[in-house]
Design a protein around this motif. Structure first.
Motif, PDB file in Angstrom:
ATOM      1  N   GLY A   1      -4.862  68.204  24.204  1.00  0.00           N
ATOM      2  CA  GLY A   1      -4.902  67.157  25.378  1.00  0.00           C
ATOM      3  C   GLY A   1      -3.335  66.720  25.644  1.00  0.00           C
TER       4      GLY A   1
ATOM      5  N   ASP B   1      -5.215  71.957  26.773  1.00  0.00           N
ATOM      6  CA  ASP B   1      -5.602  70.884  27.720  1.00  0.00           C
ATOM      7  C   ASP B   1      -6.585  71.587  28.759  1.00  0.00           C
ATOM      8  OD1 ASP B   1      -4.216  68.208  28.618  1.00  0.00           O
ATOM      9  OD2 ASP B   1      -5.464  68.822  30.061  1.00  0.00           O
TER      10      ASP B   1
ATOM     11  N   ASP C   1     -11.324  73.115  25.958  1.00  0.00           N
ATOM     12  CA  ASP C   1     -12.082  71.645  25.821  1.00  0.00           C
ATOM     13  C   ASP C   1     -12.456  71.150  24.476  1.00  0.00           C
ATOM     14  OD1 ASP C   1     -13.917  69.672  26.179  1.00  0.00           O
ATOM     15  OD2 ASP C   1     -15.150  70.735  27.669  1.00  0.00           O
TER      16      ASP C   1
ATOM     17  N   TYR D   1       6.861  58.218  31.006  1.00  0.00           N
ATOM     18  CA  TYR D   1       7.626  58.931  29.891  1.00  0.00           C
ATOM     19  C   TYR D   1       9.196  58.921  30.862  1.00  0.00           C
ATOM     20  CZ  TYR D   1       3.762  59.733  27.040  1.00  0.00           C
ATOM     21  OH  TYR D   1       2.402  59.589  26.500  1.00  0.00           O
TER      22      TYR D   1
ATOM     23  N   TYR E   1       2.250  60.641  36.169  1.00  0.00           N
ATOM     24  CA  TYR E   1       2.124  60.029  34.833  1.00  0.00           C
ATOM     25  C   TYR E   1       3.462  60.162  34.135  1.00  0.00           C
ATOM     26  CZ  TYR E   1      -0.244  60.476  30.317  1.00  0.00           C
ATOM     27  OH  TYR E   1      -0.578  59.845  29.086  1.00  0.00           O
TER      28      TYR E   1
HETATM   29  C1  LIG Z   1      -4.312  60.113  28.924  1.00  0.00           C
HETATM   30  S1  LIG Z   1      -3.663  61.743  28.902  1.00  0.00           S
HETATM   31  C2  LIG Z   1      -2.794  62.122  27.585  1.00  0.00           C
HETATM   32  C3  LIG Z   1      -1.745  63.029  27.618  1.00  0.00           C
HETATM   33  C4  LIG Z   1      -0.898  63.301  26.526  1.00  0.00           C
HETATM   34  N1  LIG Z   1      -1.190  63.749  25.189  1.00  0.00           N
HETATM   35  C5  LIG Z   1      -0.039  62.072  26.433  1.00  0.00           C
HETATM   36  O1  LIG Z   1       0.195  61.563  25.159  1.00  0.00           O
HETATM   37  O2  LIG Z   1       0.443  61.313  27.378  1.00  0.00           O
HETATM   38  C6  LIG Z   1      -5.329  62.784  28.593  1.00  0.00           C
HETATM   39  C7  LIG Z   1      -5.238  64.299  28.429  1.00  0.00           C
HETATM   40  O3  LIG Z   1      -6.329  64.910  27.933  1.00  0.00           O
HETATM   41  C8  LIG Z   1      -6.921  66.085  28.729  1.00  0.00           C
HETATM   42  N2  LIG Z   1      -8.250  66.113  28.572  1.00  0.00           N
HETATM   43  C9  LIG Z   1      -9.253  65.700  29.326  1.00  0.00           C
HETATM   44  N3  LIG Z   1     -10.323  66.055  28.958  1.00  0.00           N
HETATM   45  C10 LIG Z   1     -10.041  67.135  28.026  1.00  0.00           C
HETATM   46  C11 LIG Z   1     -10.978  68.003  27.342  1.00  0.00           C
HETATM   47  N4  LIG Z   1     -12.383  67.913  27.340  1.00  0.00           N
HETATM   48  N5  LIG Z   1     -10.481  68.705  26.205  1.00  0.00           N
HETATM   49  C12 LIG Z   1      -9.031  68.963  26.279  1.00  0.00           C
HETATM   50  N6  LIG Z   1      -8.163  68.016  26.659  1.00  0.00           N
HETATM   51  C13 LIG Z   1      -8.708  67.039  27.925  1.00  0.00           C
HETATM   52  C14 LIG Z   1      -6.389  65.540  30.047  1.00  0.00           C
HETATM   53  O4  LIG Z   1      -6.071  66.503  31.028  1.00  0.00           O
HETATM   54  C15 LIG Z   1      -5.084  64.995  29.902  1.00  0.00           C
HETATM   55  O5  LIG Z   1      -3.899  65.737  29.953  1.00  0.00           O
END
Ligand SMILES: C[S@@+](CC[C@H](N)C(=O)[O-])C[C@H]1O[C@@H](n2cnc3c(N)ncnc32)[C@H](O)[C@@H]1O
Length: 243
Positions: free
Chosen positions: A56, A78, A132, A20, A15
């Motif tokens: 997240g 996360d 979550d 990044y 990722y």
């Molecule tokens: C597209 S990534 C974005 C990551 C980062 N914030 C960025 O700016 O690139 C989505 C993120 O949300 C997290 N995620 C998924 N479901 C979630 C939940 N229910 N609660 C908290 N985080 C969650 C994933 O593990 C992942 O790290």
């Protein structure tokens, strides 16, 4: 639904490599707006440090870095075990790539003038936490600033879960707290390596309306056009406001 996706298989190294490994012009624009939003707010408000939260946080350090000058604690929340492990590693020994993101933030004196630089400070204040955002906010603690980048629309195809993530993010903040949230408009979902992750197809108007269910004090920006970061979305929407 969010619970159906393979969050523990999210590969943070792939990722980061894709998104990044260098500062894209869209990220540079996001950092310019967010830097000014936080800096303008906290400049007028001298005194004690605040608690920040990045919801997240995944494999992206720049939202946390954007809050760093003003925070004596930053929660990195996360649900994915692999992303939590990445965050734990980065706060004790970050990859060089994140230095170029910090240098962009340093165009503002609040960042450039941080005693000792960002890295010792980040490892001192960051707390990595599994959580979550879709679960009810049932703890008494609130945060005085927050970020949520590419999360509400990028964790599920469900519009109900999208609205819930936005609402819970804002409800974790104290009234008046400055926040920044980024979204991919009309996202069709995304690959990380060979693993597919879901997205909810929302417009700028829907994103703005979702935030306005909780606070009217928000401004949204369209940043970049379709395909600049990956195929399958129309623009990045950045929302900066106050809870
Ligand atoms: C597209 S990534 C974005 C990551 C980062 N914030 C960025 O700016 O690139 C989505 C993120 O949300 C997290 N995620 C998924 N479901 C979630 C939940 N229910 N609660 C908290 N985080 C969650 C994933 O593990 C992942 O790290």
């Amino acid at each position: 639904m969010n619970a159906d996706a393979r969050w523990d298989d999210f590969d943070p190294a792939l990722y980061v490599e894709k998104n990044y490994s260098r500062v894209l012009s869209v990220d540079e624009t996001i950092m310019t707006v967010v830097r000014a939003h936080f800096s303008d707010h906290f400049r007028r408000r001298s005194g004690r440090s605040v608690h920040g939260i990045d919801v997240g946080a995944g494999a992206n350090l720049y939202p946390a870095l954007s809050m760093l000058p003003w925070c004596d604690r930053i929660t990195l929340l996360d649900r994915s075990k692999s992303n939590l492990e990445y965050l734990r590693q980065q706060i004790v020994g970050h990859d060089d790539g994140w230095e170029s993101f910090w240098r962009k933030l340093c165009l503002d004196d609040a960042y450039a003038g941080m005693p000792g630089g960002p890295w010792a400070r980040l490892s001192e204040v960051a707390r990595v936490e599994q959580g979550d955002i879709l679960q009810p906010v049932d703890r008494p603690e609130r945060w005085q600033t927050g970020t949520m980048f590419f999360v509400a629309e990028s964790i599920s195809t469900s519009i109900t879960e999208f609205h819930r993530a936005v609402r819970h993010f804002l409800e974790t903040l104290t009234p008046g707290a400055p926040f920044a949230a980024a979204f991919m408009e009309h996202s069709q979902g995304y690959w990380v390596g060979d693993t597919w992750f879901p997205a909810c197809d929302v417009s700028q108007a829907e994103i703005s309306a979702s935030i306005k269910r909780v606070t009217d004090s928000v401004r949204t920006y369209r940043i970049g056009g379709p395909g600049e970061v990956r195929p399958g979305y129309t623009s990045i929407i950045l929302a900066c406001g106050f809870r």
